[in-house]
Design a protein around this motif. Sequence first.
Motif, PDB file in Angstrom:
ATOM      1  N   TYR A  78       0.832  -1.188   0.000  1.00 57.37           N
ATOM      2  CA  TYR A  78       0.000   0.000   0.000  1.00 57.37           C
ATOM      3  C   TYR A  78       0.878   1.253   0.000  1.00 57.37           C
ATOM      4  O   TYR A  78       2.021   1.228   0.456  1.00 57.37           O
ATOM      5  CB  TYR A  78      -0.882   0.023   1.250  1.00 57.37           C
ATOM      6  N   TYR A 113       1.121   4.848   1.714  1.00 55.03           N
ATOM      7  CA  TYR A 113       0.652   5.643   2.842  1.00 55.03           C
ATOM      8  C   TYR A 113       1.297   7.027   2.780  1.00 55.03           C
ATOM      9  O   TYR A 113       2.445   7.168   2.387  1.00 55.03           O
ATOM     10  CB  TYR A 113       1.056   5.002   4.174  1.00 55.03           C
ATOM     11  N   HIS A 116      -4.230   6.651   2.664  1.00 54.69           N
ATOM     12  CA  HIS A 116      -3.509   5.540   2.073  1.00 54.69           C
ATOM     13  C   HIS A 116      -4.366   4.898   0.985  1.00 54.69           C
ATOM     14  O   HIS A 116      -5.589   5.079   0.953  1.00 54.69           O
ATOM     15  CB  HIS A 116      -3.058   4.516   3.117  1.00 54.69           C
ATOM     16  N   ARG A 162       4.219   0.119   2.175  1.00 55.25           N
ATOM     17  CA  ARG A 162       4.376  -1.018   3.077  1.00 55.25           C
ATOM     18  C   ARG A 162       3.352  -2.097   2.758  1.00 55.25           C
ATOM     19  O   ARG A 162       2.295  -1.830   2.195  1.00 55.25           O
ATOM     20  CB  ARG A 162       4.238  -0.582   4.533  1.00 55.25           C
ATOM     21  N   TYR A 214       0.536  -4.954   3.461  1.00 60.09           N
ATOM     22  CA  TYR A 214      -0.581  -5.150   4.365  1.00 60.09           C
ATOM     23  C   TYR A 214      -0.090  -5.973   5.536  1.00 60.09           C
ATOM     24  O   TYR A 214       0.594  -6.970   5.381  1.00 60.09           O
ATOM     25  CB  TYR A 214      -1.708  -5.902   3.658  1.00 60.09           C
ATOM     26  N   SER A 215      -0.413  -5.549   6.714  1.00 58.84           N
ATOM     27  CA  SER A 215       0.029  -6.260   7.909  1.00 58.84           C
ATOM     28  C   SER A 215      -1.139  -6.302   8.863  1.00 58.84           C
ATOM     29  O   SER A 215      -1.342  -5.403   9.660  1.00 58.84           O
ATOM     30  CB  SER A 215       1.226  -5.544   8.535  1.00 58.84           C
ATOM     31  N   ASP A 246       4.345  -4.339  12.078  1.00 59.20           N
ATOM     32  CA  ASP A 246       5.501  -3.701  11.471  1.00 59.20           C
ATOM     33  C   ASP A 246       5.535  -2.213  11.764  1.00 59.20           C
ATOM     34  O   ASP A 246       4.535  -1.505  11.606  1.00 59.20           O
ATOM     35  CB  ASP A 246       5.469  -3.896   9.955  1.00 59.20           C
ATOM     36  N   GLY A 247       6.736  -1.739  12.126  1.00 58.70           N
ATOM     37  CA  GLY A 247       6.923  -0.298  12.232  1.00 58.70           C
ATOM     38  C   GLY A 247       7.058   0.297  10.845  1.00 58.70           C
ATOM     39  O   GLY A 247       7.187  -0.412   9.858  1.00 58.70           O
ATOM     40  N   LEU A 248       7.038   1.620  10.787  1.00 60.02           N
ATOM     41  CA  LEU A 248       7.139   2.313   9.514  1.00 60.02           C
ATOM     42  C   LEU A 248       8.574   2.730   9.233  1.00 60.02           C
ATOM     43  O   LEU A 248       9.311   3.091  10.150  1.00 60.02           O
ATOM     44  CB  LEU A 248       6.244   3.550   9.510  1.00 60.02           C
TER      45      LEU A 248
END
Lengths: 113, 117
Positions: A32, A34, A49, A91, A93-94, A99-101
């Motif tokens: 995606y 963001y 996003h 990033r 899809y989680s 997950d951090g950015l």
Amino acid sequence: DAKTTQPPSMDCAEGRAANLPCNHSTISGNEYVYWYRQIHSQGPQYIIHGLKNNETNEMASLIITEDRKSSTLILPHATLRDTAVYYCIVRRYSGGGADGLTFGKGTHLIIQP
Amino acid sequence: GAVVSQHPSWVICKSGTSVKIECRSLDFQATTMFWYRQFPKQSLMLMATSNEGSKATYEQGVEKDKFLINHASLTLSTLTVTSAHPEDSSFYICSARDLARLNTEAFFGQGTRLTVV
């Protein structure tokens, strides 16, 4: 996560539309796009996003090219309060949110009166 | 959007002392919170991922014994900078995601400005 490229800075006149580009040529199908912004000395703020369709909310519009290799964030009527650093982040899809950015250097948008 | 609150907003401490920073999700639950650090004129760098009820996961180069993270509940994570030194002076920011919303954006706290003198 795919790498993104943004111009380091941009100026825009107050009241005009601000168009912020982002290149993400290595984006994969499940990633995606963001956008966040950070006003000086504050935490980042989520903007919008999208995956492949264009998106619009009360803050901005997100235009993603058909090949998904680039996108543009549009602030339709920029105000002085929109002066900030804008980060484009790609990033996966989680679903668990684990997950951090990864923040790049972003674009410093300066709205001129 | 959801609200993440950090406390304090700024702190000045003497070299060698420890400082605790709190990060709270006010209107949602978060099993995972994230801690970032931002030096002047630089971008945010992820330091660690804080997991409720388990040990935090630290990014490469971040000393876990210096930056102690505790995530004892679904709404609170704390970062303690132990034996702080002037080079630890930075802007520390936390973020969290809402458990109930998949693929949701991360919400960030307002940040904590740490100055070590």
